[in-house]
Design a protein around this motif. Structure first.
Motif, PDB file in Angstrom:
ATOM      1  N   ARG A  36     -40.047  83.629 -73.503  1.00  0.00           N
ATOM      2  CA  ARG A  36     -39.604  83.283 -74.860  1.00  0.00           C
ATOM      3  C   ARG A  36     -40.423  83.998 -75.930  1.00  0.00           C
ATOM      4  NH1 ARG A  36     -34.517  81.410 -74.617  1.00  0.00           N
ATOM      5  NH2 ARG A  36     -34.282  79.436 -73.563  1.00  0.00           N
ATOM      6  N   CYS A  63     -31.433  74.185 -72.662  1.00  0.00           N
ATOM      7  CA  CYS A  63     -31.788  75.612 -72.669  1.00  0.00           C
ATOM      8  C   CYS A  63     -33.276  75.809 -72.965  1.00  0.00           C
ATOM      9  CB  CYS A  63     -30.921  76.414 -73.632  1.00  0.00           C
ATOM     10  SG  CYS A  63     -31.295  76.151 -75.375  1.00  0.00           S
ATOM     11  N   TRP A  68     -39.746  74.783 -76.480  1.00  0.00           N
ATOM     12  CA  TRP A  68     -40.141  75.832 -77.438  1.00  0.00           C
ATOM     13  C   TRP A  68     -40.806  75.212 -78.678  1.00  0.00           C
ATOM     14  CZ3 TRP A  68     -36.989  76.676 -82.080  1.00  0.00           C
ATOM     15  CH2 TRP A  68     -37.494  77.694 -82.888  1.00  0.00           C
ATOM     16  N   ASN A 214     -29.771  80.275 -73.202  1.00  0.00           N
ATOM     17  CA  ASN A 214     -30.550  80.041 -71.981  1.00  0.00           C
ATOM     18  C   ASN A 214     -31.545  81.188 -71.808  1.00  0.00           C
ATOM     19  OD1 ASN A 214     -29.062  77.667 -71.355  1.00  0.00           O
ATOM     20  ND2 ASN A 214     -27.355  78.970 -70.717  1.00  0.00           N
ATOM     21  N   MET A 215     -32.414  81.072 -70.811  1.00  0.00           N
ATOM     22  CA  MET A 215     -33.462  82.095 -70.679  1.00  0.00           C
ATOM     23  C   MET A 215     -32.890  83.442 -70.244  1.00  0.00           C
ATOM     24  SD  MET A 215     -36.275  79.928 -68.667  1.00  0.00           S
ATOM     25  CE  MET A 215     -37.803  79.663 -69.478  1.00  0.00           C
ATOM     26  N   SER A 216     -33.568  84.493 -70.668  1.00  0.00           N
ATOM     27  CA  SER A 216     -33.179  85.825 -70.209  1.00  0.00           C
ATOM     28  C   SER A 216     -33.484  85.916 -68.710  1.00  0.00           C
ATOM     29  CB  SER A 216     -33.977  86.885 -70.956  1.00  0.00           C
ATOM     30  OG  SER A 216     -35.322  86.820 -70.533  1.00  0.00           O
ATOM     31  N   ASP A 219     -37.300  86.283 -67.986  1.00  0.00           N
ATOM     32  CA  ASP A 219     -38.062  85.036 -68.159  1.00  0.00           C
ATOM     33  C   ASP A 219     -37.735  84.067 -67.021  1.00  0.00           C
ATOM     34  OD1 ASP A 219     -39.137  86.009 -70.454  1.00  0.00           O
ATOM     35  OD2 ASP A 219     -38.080  84.670 -71.826  1.00  0.00           O
ATOM     36  N   PHE A 220     -36.448  84.007 -66.715  1.00  0.00           N
ATOM     37  CA  PHE A 220     -36.012  83.034 -65.716  1.00  0.00           C
ATOM     38  C   PHE A 220     -36.596  83.368 -64.339  1.00  0.00           C
ATOM     39  CE2 PHE A 220     -32.797  80.961 -62.951  1.00  0.00           C
ATOM     40  CZ  PHE A 220     -32.981  79.670 -63.411  1.00  0.00           C
ATOM     41  N   ASP A 326     -34.096  83.522 -79.682  1.00  0.00           N
ATOM     42  CA  ASP A 326     -34.719  84.345 -78.637  1.00  0.00           C
ATOM     43  C   ASP A 326     -33.700  85.419 -78.252  1.00  0.00           C
ATOM     44  OD1 ASP A 326     -37.121  84.589 -76.936  1.00  0.00           O
ATOM     45  OD2 ASP A 326     -35.770  84.135 -75.288  1.00  0.00           O
TER      46      ASP A 326
END
Ligand SMILES: Nc1ncnc2c1ncn2[C@@H]1O[C@H](COP(=O)(O)OP(=O)(O)OP(=O)(O)O)[C@@H](O)[C@H]1O
Ligand SMILES: [Mg+2]
Length: 366
Positions: A36, A63, A68, A214-216, A219-220, A326
């Motif tokens: 993030r 998400c 965050w 949601n996370m990229s 990142d995920f 993000d």
């Protein structure tokens, strides 16, 4: 002097990695706050410049909005902000109200009445915090000399009607525009996964609306790697989560039994035979491509129902990272249910609708 470079400098100076919080992903699994980076840079950027209106952040359920914001509290503290964070969905006062050390006396004065209510259900005491937040902000400005203040309100709109949400945002705007005394900088952020208030807030010019996704994938992957034990391949987990850490958590807790998680989601979304049968043809098309719901012949009633049940995000923004908290989602990626204008909140949401449709068909054939 570009603001981007400014925030990149601060980003380095602040040593984000040292500040990363520990996150309880599941009762038996604690991980480090993952990735993030862009979203943290946004916070730093706002902290450097202040905001001219409240930022309203919305995005798929689970998400990572709350996490965050909790991470942001730590960053704002080292940037000498006086921070108040309120989360109305928490069940303990410790988690529902977080503030920087130097606000202890002030906040205690304000909540002493609320604490007395603790004899009453705690939830009603916590719900009252929402009204106290603007008053606390005004008092912070009055009591300290030209302070930097941050008000972070989480899950606020779950307990309000859309019109009330818009008025609340206006109250926060008033603090920025008509403060009780001089301040140095203010940041006001409100996060919600409640989709219906979005269009009501958008109609007024009282806030900047910003989506979070949601996370990229990168990142995920880091989250996936931090999770011990035997698990399905990364690609399989990505295909059902679409990068949503809450879905990831549900799968982990169900010992990766995807079917169990789909059944539970189908139940919790109230996908009754009546709903499914009534909208079958549109739902079947939306499963193939959520942009089907963007066509003008799709009844508004169905769209409203799907927004209300947190199944889709309707009217997606352009994929310019400036507009998103993000990294934005891909422009279109049907594998994870992302269309250009409409997206399933996660592939799990889509699969739960698919399951409801299939189950209904089988019942009909009997
Ligand atoms: N950056 C992150 N690193 C590690 N774990 C995360 C991160 N973001 C979220 N999570 C985990 O994912 C789960 C869901 O996140 P979170 O509660 O922040 O989502 P949310 O968007 O606030 O959800 P809701 O819409 O229900 O309010 C939490 O269990 C949290 O621990
Ligand atoms: Mg949340």
């Amino acid at each position: 002097m570009s603001s981007n470079n400014d925030s990149t400098d601060s980003f380095r100076r602040i040593d984000i990695d040292r500040l990363r919080i520990k996150v309880d992903l599941a009762p038996d699994l604690r991980v480090k706050f993952v990735g993030r980076d862009l979203a943290l840079r946004k916070i730093i950027d706002w902290a450097e410049r202040g905001v001219s209106a409240p930022i309203v952040v919305y995005g798929p359920e689970g998400c990572g909005k709350t996490t965050w914001l909790r991470q942001s509290v730590e960053i704002l503290k080292v940037m000498n902000y006086k921070v108040v964070y309120i989360n109305l969905m928490e069940r303990s006062l410790d988690k529902a109200l977080v503030y920087s050390e130097d606000l202890k006396d002030l906040v205690r004065e304000f909540i002493s009445g609320t604490l007395e209510m603790l004899g009453a259900p705690l939830s009603s005491a916590i719900a009252r915090l929402i009204d106290l937040a603007p008053a606390i902000a005004h008092e912070m400005i009055k009591r300290f000399r030209k302070p930097k203040i941050a008000i972070l309100i989480d899950e606020a709109f779950q307990i309000m009607r859309p019109e009330e949400a818009a008025v609340y945002v206006k109250t926060l705007l008033n603090i920025i525009e008509h403060p009780s005394a001089e301040y140095d900088r203010i940041i006001a952020v409100v996060a919600t996964s409640e989709g219906r208030s979005r269009s009501e807030i958008g109609r007024h010019r009282w806030a900047h609306l910003m989506p979070m996704w949601n996370m990229s994938k990168n990142d995920f992957r880091e989250l996936y790697d931090q999770t011990p034990g035997e698990k399905p391949s990364f690609e399989d987990v990505w295909r059902i989560t679409g990068g949503n850490p809450w879905v990831f958590r549900e799968l982990y807790m169900a010992k990766w039994n995807i079917n169990e998680v789909i059944i539970e989601t189908t139940r919790s979304k109230d996908l009754t035979p009546y709903f499914v049968d009534r909208w079958r043809s549109h739902l079947e098309k939306a499963i193939e491509d959520p942009d089907h719901l963007w066509h003008k012949d799709v009844p508004k009633e169905l769209i409203d129902e799907m927004i209300k049940r947190n199944l889709i995000i309707y009217n997606m923004y352009e994929r310019d990272p400036v507009l998103w908290i993000d990294q934005p989602p891909p422009r279109k990626d049907l594998e994870i249910g992302v269309g250009e204008e409409v997206a399933w909140q996660t592939p799990l949401h889509r699969e739960s609708v698919r399951r409801a449709l299939e189950k209904m068909k089988k019942t009909d054939q009997k």
